[in-house]
Write an enzyme that holds these catalytic residues in place. Structure first.
Site, mmCIF file in Angstrom:
data_model
loop_
_atom_site.group_PDB
_atom_site.id
_atom_site.type_symbol
_atom_site.label_atom_id
_atom_site.label_comp_id
_atom_site.label_asym_id
_atom_site.label_seq_id
_atom_site.Cartn_x
_atom_site.Cartn_y
_atom_site.Cartn_z
ATOM 1 N N SER A 142 0.871 -1.185 0.000
ATOM 2 C CA SER A 142 0.000 0.000 0.000
ATOM 3 C C SER A 142 0.900 1.224 0.000
ATOM 4 O O SER A 142 2.089 1.126 0.341
ATOM 5 C CB SER A 142 -0.842 -0.009 1.285
ATOM 6 O OG SER A 142 -1.479 1.241 1.487
ATOM 7 N N TYR A 155 -2.018 -1.131 10.463
ATOM 8 C CA TYR A 155 -1.974 -1.268 9.002
ATOM 9 C C TYR A 155 -0.660 -0.724 8.445
ATOM 10 O O TYR A 155 0.004 -1.367 7.631
ATOM 11 C CB TYR A 155 -3.176 -0.511 8.414
ATOM 12 C CG TYR A 155 -3.416 -0.732 6.937
ATOM 13 C CD1 TYR A 155 -4.146 -1.835 6.485
ATOM 14 C CD2 TYR A 155 -2.954 0.178 5.987
ATOM 15 C CE1 TYR A 155 -4.394 -2.027 5.129
ATOM 16 C CE2 TYR A 155 -3.195 -0.005 4.637
ATOM 17 C CZ TYR A 155 -3.923 -1.105 4.206
ATOM 18 O OH TYR A 155 -4.167 -1.285 2.869
HETATM 19 P P1 NAD Z 1 -11.434 -6.261 0.177
HETATM 20 O O1 NAD Z 1 -11.999 -6.154 1.544
HETATM 21 O O2 NAD Z 1 -12.297 -5.953 -1.004
HETATM 22 O O3 NAD Z 1 -10.809 -7.720 -0.051
HETATM 23 C C1 NAD Z 1 -10.049 -8.374 0.924
HETATM 24 C C2 NAD Z 1 -9.972 -9.827 0.586
HETATM 25 O O4 NAD Z 1 -9.232 -10.489 1.618
HETATM 26 C C3 NAD Z 1 -11.346 -10.513 0.544
HETATM 27 O O5 NAD Z 1 -11.352 -11.504 -0.457
HETATM 28 C C4 NAD Z 1 -11.445 -11.149 1.937
HETATM 29 O O6 NAD Z 1 -12.338 -12.258 1.989
HETATM 30 C C5 NAD Z 1 -9.998 -11.564 2.118
HETATM 31 N N1 NAD Z 1 -9.660 -11.848 3.505
HETATM 32 C C6 NAD Z 1 -9.788 -11.043 4.604
HETATM 33 N N2 NAD Z 1 -9.398 -11.695 5.709
HETATM 34 C C7 NAD Z 1 -9.006 -12.931 5.307
HETATM 35 C C8 NAD Z 1 -8.488 -14.074 5.979
HETATM 36 N N3 NAD Z 1 -8.309 -14.087 7.310
HETATM 37 N N4 NAD Z 1 -8.205 -15.175 5.243
HETATM 38 C C9 NAD Z 1 -8.404 -15.192 3.900
HETATM 39 N N5 NAD Z 1 -8.878 -14.136 3.208
HETATM 40 C C10 NAD Z 1 -9.168 -13.027 3.913
HETATM 41 O O7 NAD Z 1 -10.140 -5.321 0.216
HETATM 42 P P2 NAD Z 1 -9.188 -4.759 -0.949
HETATM 43 O O8 NAD Z 1 -9.300 -3.281 -0.903
HETATM 44 O O9 NAD Z 1 -9.409 -5.467 -2.234
HETATM 45 O O10 NAD Z 1 -7.778 -5.132 -0.324
HETATM 46 C C11 NAD Z 1 -6.908 -6.103 -0.872
HETATM 47 C C12 NAD Z 1 -5.491 -5.767 -0.467
HETATM 48 O O11 NAD Z 1 -5.123 -4.511 -1.032
HETATM 49 C C13 NAD Z 1 -5.292 -5.624 1.048
HETATM 50 O O12 NAD Z 1 -4.045 -6.189 1.415
HETATM 51 C C14 NAD Z 1 -5.278 -4.127 1.252
HETATM 52 O O13 NAD Z 1 -4.541 -3.756 2.389
HETATM 53 C C15 NAD Z 1 -4.586 -3.683 -0.031
HETATM 54 N N6 NAD Z 1 -4.812 -2.278 -0.379
HETATM 55 C C16 NAD Z 1 -6.072 -1.785 -0.584
HETATM 56 C C17 NAD Z 1 -6.232 -0.457 -0.931
HETATM 57 C C18 NAD Z 1 -7.582 0.151 -1.205
HETATM 58 O O14 NAD Z 1 -7.656 1.391 -1.361
HETATM 59 N N7 NAD Z 1 -8.647 -0.607 -1.309
HETATM 60 C C19 NAD Z 1 -5.109 0.377 -1.054
HETATM 61 C C20 NAD Z 1 -3.846 -0.161 -0.818
HETATM 62 C C21 NAD Z 1 -3.712 -1.477 -0.491
#
Ligand code: NAD
Length: 260
Positions: A142, A155
């Site tokens: 991130s 985080y």
């Molecule tokens: P999201 O909530 O849409 O998806 C998260 C996924 O992780 C889901 O499929 C969920 O079921 C899974 N998950 C959560 N806990 C779990 C566990 N214990 N075991 C297995 N699966 C699990 O979130 P997202 O925004 O798509 O995030 C995905 C990644 O991207 C994360 O690591 C997040 O930190 C990172 N990220 C997101 C953003 C953003 O703006 N959305 C920005 C930077 C980084």
């Protein structure tokens, strides 16, 4: 480009992970989907990718908060497909609170899922990738792996740790045919961010649209959200021959956030 290759994408039932899985499938990789959600919806996602992309797709619901389950996911993939080429450590959760009020259980859960899961997955995947003399590990970090924001102690700590782990694995695998890189997205409008937008809207008595515009204005100079499909493209690039010498680094996809 990826025909015959096998990819695990953790946390791929939603958001960014799903975008990455769809792109790797479009390029011909067989896939292991992982994450939580409604069983019927997950089966629809699985069968749609399989039929649209013409690749084999299996689902494994391993819990990324438990080291043994993470290692089990990798072992089961190698058992099922006989190989493992691409590992995308993407599963992640968020929780916001000032550090002195941060619940220790939330701290532990974020460290387990956003950081330790990647350690376990990498450790379990490397022997197979080294044997194949080819492997791609992509850690979805991130902007918070590079800079901080308030109220995100766990985080930010986990994502900085993930960028550090990426550097070590990049060094330890250099010259082996395996690369390890981090991708650092800015705001992406997924369920994880939708909750933060709703919280701001509720706190400040704003509409969802106004709160979304506010978080972009605060951090992301492009004033546009990054899309899961764009991040799928970034991961695909890291899996291409053009990226053979890119390792141990972090690639920002953040509309200019960390240039400030
Ligand atoms: P999201 O909530 O849409 O998806 C998260 C996924 O992780 C889901 O499929 C969920 O079921 C899974 N998950 C959560 N806990 C779990 C566990 N214990 N075991 C297995 N699966 C699990 O979130 P997202 O925004 O798509 O995030 C995905 C990644 O991207 C994360 O690591 C997040 O930190 C990172 N990220 C997101 C953003 C953003 O703006 N959305 C920005 C930077 C980084």
């Amino acid at each position: 480009m990826l025909k015959g290759k096998v990819a695990i994408v953790t946390g791929s039932t939603s958001g960014i992970g799903l975008g990455i899985a769809k792109e790797l499938g479009r390029l011909g990789a067989d896939l292991v989907l992982n994450g939580f959600g409604d069983a019927g919806e997950i089966e629809t996602i699985r069968s749609d990718i399989e039929s649209e992309r013409g690749v084999r797709v299996v689902y494994d619901g391993a819990d990324m908060s438990k080291g043994q389950s993470v290692r089990g996911l990798v072992a089961a993939t190698i058992e099922t497909f006989g190989r493992l080429d691409i590992l995308v450590n993407n599963a992640g959760i968020q929780f916001t609170a000032p550090v002195e009020e941060f619940p220790p259980a939330k701290w532990n859960a974020i460290l387990d899922i956003n950081l330790s899961a990647a350690f376990h997955a990498v450790a379990a995947a490397l022997p197979q990738m080294k044997k194949q003399r080819w492997g791609r590990i992509v850690n979805i970090a991130s902007t918070h792996g590079l800079v901080a924001s308030t109220h995100k102690a766990a985080y930010v700590a986990a994502k900085h740790g993930l960028v550090g782990l990426t550097k070590v694995v990049g060094l330890e695998t250099a010259g082996s045919g395996v690369t390890c890189n981090a991708v650092c997205p800015g705001w992406v409008r997924t369920p994880l961010v939708e909750k933060q937008i709703s919280d701001i809207a509720a706190q400040k008595h704003k509409s969802q649209k106004e709160a979304a515009a506010e978080i972009l204005a605060e951090k992301q100079p492009s004033q546009e959200f990054v899309s899961p499909a764009q991040l799928g493209g970034t991961v695909a690039f890291l899996c291409s021959a053009a990226a053979d010498q890119i390792t141990g680094t972090a690639i920002s996809v953040d509309g200019g956030w960390t240039a400030q």
